[in-house]
Scaffold this active site. Structure first.
Site, PDB file in Angstrom:
ATOM      1  N   ASP A 223       0.812  -1.226   0.000  1.00  0.00           N
ATOM      2  CA  ASP A 223       0.000   0.000   0.000  1.00  0.00           C
ATOM      3  C   ASP A 223       0.839   1.266   0.000  1.00  0.00           C
ATOM      4  O   ASP A 223       0.386   2.311   0.446  1.00  0.00           O
ATOM      5  CB  ASP A 223      -0.966  -0.010   1.194  1.00  0.00           C
ATOM      6  CG  ASP A 223      -0.247   0.029   2.521  1.00  0.00           C
ATOM      7  OD1 ASP A 223       0.959  -0.302   2.564  1.00  0.00           O
ATOM      8  OD2 ASP A 223      -0.880   0.400   3.531  1.00  0.00           O
TER       9      ASP A 223
ATOM     10  N   LYS B  47       4.265   2.058  15.863  1.00  0.00           N
ATOM     11  CA  LYS B  47       3.230   3.006  16.276  1.00  0.00           C
ATOM     12  C   LYS B  47       3.496   3.579  17.677  1.00  0.00           C
ATOM     13  O   LYS B  47       2.727   3.353  18.618  1.00  0.00           O
ATOM     14  CB  LYS B  47       1.842   2.341  16.223  1.00  0.00           C
ATOM     15  CG  LYS B  47       1.559   1.565  14.935  1.00  0.00           C
ATOM     16  CD  LYS B  47       0.702   2.330  13.978  1.00  0.00           C
ATOM     17  CE  LYS B  47       0.502   1.763  12.618  1.00  0.00           C
ATOM     18  NZ  LYS B  47       0.802   0.482  12.151  1.00  0.00           N
TER      19      LYS B  47
ATOM     20  N   ASP C 217       2.251   6.155   2.258  1.00  0.00           N
ATOM     21  CA  ASP C 217       1.419   5.002   2.584  1.00  0.00           C
ATOM     22  C   ASP C 217      -0.005   5.485   2.333  1.00  0.00           C
ATOM     23  O   ASP C 217      -0.408   6.515   2.864  1.00  0.00           O
ATOM     24  CB  ASP C 217       1.651   4.658   4.059  1.00  0.00           C
ATOM     25  CG  ASP C 217       0.703   3.603   4.587  1.00  0.00           C
ATOM     26  OD1 ASP C 217      -0.502   3.671   4.287  1.00  0.00           O
ATOM     27  OD2 ASP C 217       1.157   2.712   5.312  1.00  0.00           O
TER      28      ASP C 217
HETATM   29  N1  GDD Z   1      -0.989 -10.924   2.737  1.00  0.00           N
HETATM   30  C1  GDD Z   1      -1.322 -10.181   3.767  1.00  0.00           C
HETATM   31  N2  GDD Z   1      -1.956 -10.736   4.832  1.00  0.00           N
HETATM   32  N3  GDD Z   1      -1.020  -8.860   3.739  1.00  0.00           N
HETATM   33  C2  GDD Z   1      -1.368  -8.116   4.811  1.00  0.00           C
HETATM   34  C3  GDD Z   1      -2.040  -8.627   5.933  1.00  0.00           C
HETATM   35  C4  GDD Z   1      -2.359 -10.045   5.922  1.00  0.00           C
HETATM   36  O1  GDD Z   1      -2.929 -10.600   6.859  1.00  0.00           O
HETATM   37  N4  GDD Z   1      -2.252  -7.620   6.824  1.00  0.00           N
HETATM   38  C5  GDD Z   1      -1.731  -6.526   6.265  1.00  0.00           C
HETATM   39  N5  GDD Z   1      -1.200  -6.801   5.052  1.00  0.00           N
HETATM   40  C6  GDD Z   1      -0.525  -5.882   4.123  1.00  0.00           C
HETATM   41  C7  GDD Z   1      -1.366  -4.654   3.831  1.00  0.00           C
HETATM   42  O2  GDD Z   1      -2.182  -4.884   2.693  1.00  0.00           O
HETATM   43  C8  GDD Z   1      -0.302  -3.597   3.580  1.00  0.00           C
HETATM   44  O3  GDD Z   1       0.112  -3.604   2.226  1.00  0.00           O
HETATM   45  C9  GDD Z   1       0.872  -4.047   4.428  1.00  0.00           C
HETATM   46  O4  GDD Z   1       0.635  -5.418   4.769  1.00  0.00           O
HETATM   47  C10 GDD Z   1       1.061  -3.222   5.728  1.00  0.00           C
HETATM   48  O5  GDD Z   1      -0.133  -3.276   6.465  1.00  0.00           O
HETATM   49  P1  GDD Z   1      -0.866  -1.952   6.979  1.00  0.00           P
HETATM   50  O6  GDD Z   1      -2.066  -2.376   7.734  1.00  0.00           O
HETATM   51  O7  GDD Z   1      -1.019  -0.984   5.879  1.00  0.00           O
HETATM   52  O8  GDD Z   1       0.202  -1.433   8.043  1.00  0.00           O
HETATM   53  P2  GDD Z   1       0.511   0.065   8.490  1.00  0.00           P
HETATM   54  O9  GDD Z   1       0.499   0.974   7.338  1.00  0.00           O
HETATM   55  O10 GDD Z   1      -0.353   0.403   9.646  1.00  0.00           O
HETATM   56  O11 GDD Z   1       2.023  -0.072   9.050  1.00  0.00           O
HETATM   57  C11 GDD Z   1       3.026  -0.740   8.311  1.00  0.00           C
HETATM   58  O12 GDD Z   1       3.495   0.061   7.234  1.00  0.00           O
HETATM   59  C12 GDD Z   1       4.175   1.296   7.614  1.00  0.00           C
HETATM   60  C13 GDD Z   1       4.686   1.946   6.367  1.00  0.00           C
HETATM   61  O13 GDD Z   1       3.704   2.070   5.415  1.00  0.00           O
HETATM   62  C14 GDD Z   1       4.172  -1.085   9.256  1.00  0.00           C
HETATM   63  O14 GDD Z   1       5.053  -1.933   8.554  1.00  0.00           O
HETATM   64  C15 GDD Z   1       4.915   0.164   9.741  1.00  0.00           C
HETATM   65  O15 GDD Z   1       6.053  -0.193  10.515  1.00  0.00           O
HETATM   66  C16 GDD Z   1       5.362   0.992   8.545  1.00  0.00           C
HETATM   67  O16 GDD Z   1       5.970   2.199   9.001  1.00  0.00           O
HETATM   68 MG    MG Z   2      -0.157   0.856   5.381  1.00  0.00          MG
END
Ligand code: GDD
Ligand code: MG
Length: 363
Positions: free
Chosen positions: A107, A158, A217
């Site tokens: 994403d 976070k 993001d």
């Molecule tokens: N296959 C799969 N299965 N993908 C998943 C799952 C799952 O169960 N859960 C989440 N994802 C994918 C989401 O689609 C996304 O592309 C990515 O993993 C990260 O998940 P998010 O839910 O978007 O996390 P975030 O944005 O709160 O935080 C993450 O991203 C940040 C940067 O964009 C973390 O990695 C943070 O540390 C990071 O800074």
């Molecule tokens: Mg994200």
């Protein structure tokens, strides 16, 4: 090298628009996000195959991408239940074949130089190297503390306000050695950010490389609109698809992007930072800025849209106002004269007859 793209999240913060499409298929300047990711990976010469870790709305991604795109082979790793951000890495163990691999959150929209990240990882010799980027508010991300050798000494996912080690955050792109798999449990959901990275940091095996360029993001409506604006600006777009019917009195403020068969009536003002999908009909005297309008939307005379996202085939009747991070679900209908402001989300196919002036989800 194979790149594993985590593409299975629910996109909860983009509901209701993510109820009918995965985040990776959200259009940015009228092109699905996943296309930017794949195109960028195809330009990195050491990457030949992308493994898409899919769960939520897996079929729509498989249908859209198929087995190859941009000269990359595409494999799918399907989860029976959500495995988080770490479980999919373990699940892809056999596909990775004991080689070094890349992992990225699906994403994000970025133009980071992957080659430099890979070189840095090789030079440092850690189990994993994380691409880092500077942000003003680290509380929504994973924040790191780096030592002078580029080692991550602390990883805090976070962090609470005021408790982040720094404004350098995890950009969601990693280069990993197969040893990482020893740190991920075999079964179930694993959050790599809280269950794996802190442990690696403690053992001095985790490195961070600050990358430069644009990065976003798209998890929240404002970020998604920001990413759309950034992409329009980057390409300085003012592009129109096929068969437009735009009245000569319409004012278009760059950057904007229009799909095919778009119709816009007299005296409307469109832009800046607007993406309009295919088959969108806009009446006269309308005003649209900093927004994304999905395919098939109808906006009738004298309506205005500012910093909002309109889902597929939604209808705004006359004198409607939609503003401030509001999301209109697919096929929703907003009746004559209604004002919708401040982070309101309207469920798909809902009819709204009265104004909504406070943040709210309308089911
Ligand atoms: N296959 C799969 N299965 N993908 C998943 C799952 C799952 O169960 N859960 C989440 N994802 C994918 C989401 O689609 C996304 O592309 C990515 O993993 C990260 O998940 P998010 O839910 O978007 O996390 P975030 O944005 O709160 O935080 C993450 O991203 C940040 C940067 O964009 C973390 O990695 C943070 O540390 C990071 O800074
Ligand atoms: Mg994200």
């Amino acid at each position: 090298m194979k790149a594993l793209v985590l593409a299975g999240g629910f996109g909860t913060r983009l509901r209701p628009l993510s109820c009918s499409r995965p985040k990776m298929l959200f259009p940015i300047a009228n092109r699905p996000l996943i296309d930017y990711t794949l195109e960028a990976l195809s330009k990195e010469e050491s990457v030949d195959t992308v493994v898409l870790a899919v769960y939520y709305m897996a079929e729509s991604l498989v249908r859209y991408l198929g087995p190859t795109k941009y000269d990359l082979g595409i494999l799918y790793s399907r989860e029976q239940r959500p495995l988080g951000t770490g479980g999919p890495v373990k699940k892809a163990k056999d596909i990775m074949n004991g080689d070094r691999f890349m992992v990225m959150n699906g994403d994000i929209l970025t133009d980071f130089d992957y080659k430099r990240l890979i070189e840095y990882h090789e030079e440092k010799g850690g189990v994993a190297t994380i691409a880092l980027t500077q942000v003003s508010d680290p509380t929504r991300y994973g924040s790191v503390e780096l030592d002078w050798e580029g080692r991550i000494t602390r990883f805090v996912e976070k962090p609470e306000y005021g408790k982040a080690p720094s404004n350098l955050i995890n950009a969601g792109i990693y280069i990993m050695e197969p040893e990482i798999l020893d740190y991920i449990p075999d079964e179930g959901k694993v959050r790599i950010e809280t269950e794996v990275f802190p442990k690696l940091a403690e053992e001095n095996k985790l490195y961070g490389f600050e990358s430069h360029g644009f990065w976003m993001d798209i998890g929240e409506p404002q970020d998604y609109l920001g990413a759309n604006a950034m992409m329009l600006t980057k390409n300085n777009l003012n592009k129109c698809g096929e068969s437009p019917e735009i009245d000569p009195s319409v004012v278009i403020r760059k950057p904007c992007n229009f799909g095919d068969n778009v119709r816009i009536g007299a005296d409307s003002i469109i832009g800046p930072n607007v993406s309009i999908g295919n088959g969108v009909q806009i009446g006269k005297g309308c005003r649209i800025e900093n927004s994304v309008v999905f395919d098939g939307v109808t906006i009738e005379d004298y309506s205005s849209v500012k910093s909002a996202i309109l889902g597929e085939n939604s209808v705004l009747e006359r004198w409607v106002k939609v503003e401030s991070g509001s999301l209109i679900g697919d096929y929703a209908q907003i009746k004559d004269g209604v004002t919708i402001t401040e982070r309101v989300s309207i469920c798909p196919s809902k009819t709204i007859e009265e104004s909504i002036l406070v943040p709210k989800q309308v089911m």
